[in-house]
Design a protein around this motif. Structure first.
Motif, PDB file in Angstrom:
ATOM      1  N   GLY A 148       0.819  -1.210   0.000  1.00 14.18           N
ATOM      2  CA  GLY A 148       0.000   0.000   0.000  1.00 14.18           C
ATOM      3  C   GLY A 148       0.853   1.260   0.000  1.00 14.18           C
ATOM      4  O   GLY A 148       0.525   2.247  -0.671  1.00 14.18           O
ATOM      5  N   LEU A 149       1.959   1.214   0.740  1.00 16.63           N
ATOM      6  CA  LEU A 149       2.877   2.358   0.780  1.00 16.63           C
ATOM      7  C   LEU A 149       3.399   2.682  -0.608  1.00 16.63           C
ATOM      8  O   LEU A 149       3.423   3.848  -1.028  1.00 16.63           O
ATOM      9  N   ALA A 150       3.825   1.642  -1.336  1.00 18.14           N
ATOM     10  CA  ALA A 150       4.366   1.846  -2.680  1.00 18.14           C
ATOM     11  C   ALA A 150       3.323   2.474  -3.599  1.00 18.14           C
ATOM     12  O   ALA A 150       3.625   3.368  -4.385  1.00 18.14           O
ATOM     13  N   ASN A 151       2.088   2.001  -3.485  1.00 20.62           N
ATOM     14  CA  ASN A 151       1.007   2.526  -4.312  1.00 20.62           C
ATOM     15  C   ASN A 151       0.751   4.004  -4.020  1.00 20.62           C
ATOM     16  O   ASN A 151       0.616   4.819  -4.939  1.00 20.62           O
ATOM     17  N   SER A 152       0.700   4.341  -2.744  1.00 23.94           N
ATOM     18  CA  SER A 152       0.458   5.739  -2.356  1.00 23.94           C
ATOM     19  C   SER A 152       1.628   6.632  -2.746  1.00 23.94           C
ATOM     20  O   SER A 152       1.429   7.754  -3.228  1.00 23.94           O
ATOM     21  N   TYR A 153       2.859   6.145  -2.552  1.00 22.99           N
ATOM     22  CA  TYR A 153       4.033   6.922  -2.951  1.00 22.99           C
ATOM     23  C   TYR A 153       3.986   7.243  -4.442  1.00 22.99           C
ATOM     24  O   TYR A 153       4.262   8.369  -4.858  1.00 22.99           O
ATOM     25  N   ASN A 154       3.650   6.234  -5.241  1.00 26.84           N
ATOM     26  CA  ASN A 154       3.600   6.434  -6.689  1.00 26.84           C
ATOM     27  C   ASN A 154       2.579   7.503  -7.068  1.00 26.84           C
ATOM     28  O   ASN A 154       2.862   8.413  -7.844  1.00 26.84           O
ATOM     29  N   ASN A 155       1.378   7.403  -6.489  1.00 29.35           N
ATOM     30  CA  ASN A 155       0.317   8.331  -6.882  1.00 29.35           C
ATOM     31  C   ASN A 155       0.512   9.739  -6.327  1.00 29.35           C
ATOM     32  O   ASN A 155       0.121  10.715  -6.962  1.00 29.35           O
ATOM     33  N   ILE A 156       1.138   9.833  -5.170  1.00 26.02           N
ATOM     34  CA  ILE A 156       1.504  11.162  -4.663  1.00 26.02           C
ATOM     35  C   ILE A 156       2.557  11.770  -5.580  1.00 26.02           C
ATOM     36  O   ILE A 156       2.530  12.974  -5.879  1.00 26.02           O
ATOM     37  N   GLY A 157       3.468  10.913  -6.063  1.00 23.39           N
ATOM     38  CA  GLY A 157       4.457  11.370  -7.045  1.00 23.39           C
ATOM     39  C   GLY A 157       3.776  11.921  -8.293  1.00 23.39           C
ATOM     40  O   GLY A 157       4.190  12.947  -8.840  1.00 23.39           O
TER      41      GLY A 157
END
Length: 414
Positions: free
Chosen positions: A202-211
């Motif tokens: 979930g962290l990776a997904n959120s990091y990507n979309n915040i990016g």
């Protein structure tokens, strides 16, 4: 809008979300061992379903095979919940392949079964999946409705993972509406929960979309920071799809920063993964991205080679939106080479494809009107037939009466 910006928008929209699921070899091996046992029971169905899920990103053909086997066995032994679970996971495969209609059908089948069985968690998951489909189709209001339905259920039961997932998906809807501040708010809410749970996927997904949000806002250093955070977790969890998407995203950052050679390296890294996954749509997109960069570097022959390869696959997939971008790129390449005739040919194809895509919605409305007109026409025809029948019956009675009068007159004369 420049060619570069067109590709940029197209690419970012394609990579707005990435699924981040671990492909644990140990788990896969244990599931395969259950299948090897040969016991046709509920555990076997669940193993088929879980393998469908495990492979749905990295090997869609294998995922579908296991999913179909699960459906057959669950129907054979009457395991209704297993049938619903297999349908849901098969829907995930179709979703990743871009076949939204088939995915929606699978999710709706699952939802109906789970509602009959009163399985609240599974109902919530189905709502989210259906919301994703509507979001992909640009039907944001319907998407938001399904996400809100899901959120109501998970909040009631205190399901943190489900709540974070809902926040994340609502953020995606706001991105589609270009409401970036609101999207960022929901992404950060999901990120907070993932951190609390130490849930890396979930962290990776959120990091990507915040990016992505920072990219849209042209805050490229911050966007790059978040993409790299996401990439690190994707590598750690073995998520090839996520890794590929981040390579492309980082490539876009370097383009904006003017480092075309470095961007090209990241695009080629993404391409290698797409080839490994046999993701034809992804391969075509990467080919076209590399072709566009090669054009920028005035490496026309390489640009043509990648461009033609991209077009071959796009035509095979009948991906008209991709064809449109490729035609525009090929037109620019031939223009750079001084091939006026070829440049005009591909620009004309681009224009025709663009008009075709833009007219799809109009065609849909026309089709709806035609159906409506056909129904009305049919109703008029029925009414006309009824009137004609009534007229004929009346006419028949009149003729019968005249004939009777004639007969009576003849009898009287005789």
């Amino acid at each position: 809008m420049t060619i570069k910006n067109i590709y940029l928008c197209y690419f970012i929209l394609l990579n707005c979300t990435i699924g981040l699921f671990s492909f644990g070899q140990n788990k896969t091996d244990s599931l395969l061992n259950i299948i090897k046992s040969g016991k046709n029971d509920t555990n076997m169905v669940l193993a088929f379903s879980d393998l469908c899920y495990e492979y749905h990103y990295n090997d869609p053909k294998k995922a579908l095979m296991y999913g179909q086997k699960g459906l057959i066995l669950s129907a054979k032994i009457g395991y209704i919940k297993g049938f619903a679970k297999c349908n849901n996971n098969i829907g995930n495969v179709y979703l990743n392949q871009g076949d939204y209609q088939k995915a929606l059908e699978c999710y709706q089948k699952s939802l109906k079964i789970y509602q009959n069985l009163c399985c609240n968690k599974e109902i919530s998951d189905c709502y989210q999946n259906i919301g994703i489909i509507y979001n992909k189709k640009g039907r944001y209001i319907q998407a938001l409705e399904y996400y809100q339905k899901s959120l109501e259920i998970v909040e009631k039961y205190g399901d943190k993972k489900g709540i974070a997932s809902c926040y994340f998906n609502i953020g995606v809807v706001y991105v589609g509406q270009r409401n970036y501040p609101q999207a960022l708010k929901y992404y950060q809410r999901s990120l907070y929960i993932w951190k609390e749970m130490a849930y890396k996927k979930g962290l990776a997904n959120s990091y990507n979309n915040i990016g992505n949000i920072y990219f849209f806002q042209k805050n490229f250093p911050l966007a790059l920071e978040y993409y790299k955070k996401s990439l690190e977790i994707c590598k750690l969890t073995g998520n090839k799809i996520g890794e590929s998407a981040n390579y492309n995203n980082i490539g876009e950052i370097y383009i904006e920063q003017g480092d075309i050679h470095l961007a090209l390296q990241y695009y080629k890294k993404a391409l290698n993964i797409k080839k490994e996954l046999k993701d034809e749509k992804g391969i075509s997109t990467c080919y076209n991205n590399i072709s566009s960069l090669s054009l920028t570097l005035k490496n026309y022959q390489e640009a043509l080679e990648y461009g033609y390869n991209a077009l071959t696959i796009a035509k095979k997939l009948r991906a008209f939106d991709m064809e449109q971008d490729i035609y525009l790129n090929l037109s620019a390449i031939h223009d750079g080479l001084g091939n006026v005739k070829e440049a005009y040919k591909y620009y004309k194809l681009y224009s025709e494809t663009k008009d075709s895509i833009l007219n799809k919605e109009s065609q849909k409305k026309i089709a709806e009107m035609e159906v409506k007109y056909g129904t009305e026409k049919k109703e008029k025809e029925i009414n006309n037939l009824q009137k004609e029948k009534a007229f004929n019956e009346l006419n028949f009675i009149k003729q019968k009466n005249i004939r009777n009068i004639f007969i009576l007159s003849a009898i009287f004369l005789l």
